[in-house]
Design an enzyme around this catalytic site. Sequence first.
Site, PDB file in Angstrom:
ATOM      1  N   TRP A  36       0.827  -1.208   0.000  1.00 21.39           N
ATOM      2  CA  TRP A  36       0.000   0.000   0.000  1.00 21.39           C
ATOM      3  C   TRP A  36       0.864   1.261   0.000  1.00 21.39           C
ATOM      4  O   TRP A  36       0.545   2.239  -0.690  1.00 21.39           O
ATOM      5  CB  TRP A  36      -0.964  -0.016   1.185  1.00 21.39           C
ATOM      6  CG  TRP A  36      -1.764  -1.276   1.237  1.00 21.39           C
ATOM      7  CD1 TRP A  36      -1.760  -2.233   2.209  1.00 21.39           C
ATOM      8  CD2 TRP A  36      -2.665  -1.763   0.229  1.00 21.39           C
ATOM      9  NE1 TRP A  36      -2.599  -3.261   1.880  1.00 21.39           N
ATOM     10  CE2 TRP A  36      -3.171  -3.009   0.676  1.00 21.39           C
ATOM     11  CE3 TRP A  36      -3.097  -1.263  -1.012  1.00 21.39           C
ATOM     12  CZ2 TRP A  36      -4.082  -3.759  -0.071  1.00 21.39           C
ATOM     13  CZ3 TRP A  36      -3.997  -2.015  -1.751  1.00 21.39           C
ATOM     14  CH2 TRP A  36      -4.479  -3.240  -1.282  1.00 21.39           C
ATOM     15  N   ASP A  80      -1.861   6.461   6.255  1.00 23.28           N
ATOM     16  CA  ASP A  80      -2.907   5.519   5.877  1.00 23.28           C
ATOM     17  C   ASP A  80      -3.105   4.592   7.075  1.00 23.28           C
ATOM     18  O   ASP A  80      -2.271   3.741   7.359  1.00 23.28           O
ATOM     19  CB  ASP A  80      -2.468   4.739   4.639  1.00 23.28           C
ATOM     20  CG  ASP A  80      -3.461   3.663   4.233  1.00 23.28           C
ATOM     21  OD1 ASP A  80      -4.494   3.496   4.911  1.00 23.28           O
ATOM     22  OD2 ASP A  80      -3.191   2.958   3.239  1.00 23.28           O
ATOM     23  N   LYS A 102     -12.250  -2.286   8.040  1.00 21.65           N
ATOM     24  CA  LYS A 102     -11.493  -3.113   8.983  1.00 21.65           C
ATOM     25  C   LYS A 102     -12.064  -2.974  10.399  1.00 21.65           C
ATOM     26  O   LYS A 102     -12.528  -3.931  10.974  1.00 21.65           O
ATOM     27  CB  LYS A 102     -10.014  -2.711   8.995  1.00 21.65           C
ATOM     28  CG  LYS A 102      -9.408  -2.432   7.628  1.00 21.65           C
ATOM     29  CD  LYS A 102      -9.247  -3.664   6.780  1.00 21.65           C
ATOM     30  CE  LYS A 102      -8.494  -3.331   5.499  1.00 21.65           C
ATOM     31  NZ  LYS A 102      -8.325  -4.482   4.604  1.00 21.65           N
TER      32      LYS A 102
END
Length: 353
Positions: free
Chosen positions: A101, A168, A192
């Site tokens: 990511w 992030d 999540k």
Amino acid sequence: MKKINFSAGPAILPASVLEKASDAVRELDNSGLSILEISHRSKAFSQVLADTESLVREIMGVGEEYAVLFLSGGASTQFFFTAMNLLNPEETAGFLDTGSWSAKAIKETKLFGKVDVIASSKESNYDHIPEGYTIPEGLKYVHVTSNNTIFGTQFHKWPETSAPLVADMSSDIFSRRIPLEKFGIIYAGAQKNLGPAGVTLVIVRKDLLGTVERALPSMLDYRVHIKGGSTYNTPPVYPIYVMMLTLRWIKEQGGLEAMEKHNEKKAKLLYDEIDRNPKFRGTVTNDESRSLMNVTFVCTDEADTERFQAEAAAAGCDGVKGHRSVGGFRASIYNSMPYEGVETLVNVMKNFK
């Protein structure tokens, strides 16, 4: 539920949240309408937005110097959204490259300005969080991915820098306390710890905005969304509603301090079994980098992999297969995963030995 959801995301939600969310699909608060039907301009949804923002601010301790936004497009959109809004072409953003990511965020940021990859663990397949690096002065911001779902690593010490951090936090937001004052922007896909896929939470320090020279499309300008109160366009109504329910649940559990203790306890149980059981080996090379959210491990004998997968599935453990980048197994134990769920997986591991 018959299955224990260890999926990396979309991930497990509290049972009470699922019950209330399903009730609202049929009818929202005796309104005669489903949450799926109500106008995003309605009084009912305006209250949902206000309550959700208030909970974010209360639980995380977010002051008025920050705006709280509920946007679409996931964290992947924020990879370039942050750069577009903060970085001029001649300016440099620093990055700590800790996984897939962050690598994607680096690629997107290069479209808008300069990038300095300060440290990376790519050469060892991202099996640890880098240490011993020095962050240069003069950076516009420093970007981190706080937790890495694929490789099972997590920042437990934040970088020391005078530049604001952009983070992030998709896979560990609201799982622990953080020093908010270090961060200029925090963004997180909800799927999540916060709710279902479809909404992205963004917390942005307002004084950082308005410094870029480029013209910004309205939909890609944080200031437009701040002015519009996250309703410049139709927001993801239902995911925001479920986020509100999940934040209420977090508050009821005791907030971030309680979440942190809960998550540490679950992770310790699982890591202790990995470390003592000769049938398994963790994929993260040092304890300081181990994630409290995504525990990655492999069988010491690869021939055991399929058999253990089958035994875990027979015990109701769903979603434990590891990402193809690492192989083996990944147990995602987000906020909503009960301790008993981890105990079930650990018992399968003990019996496998």
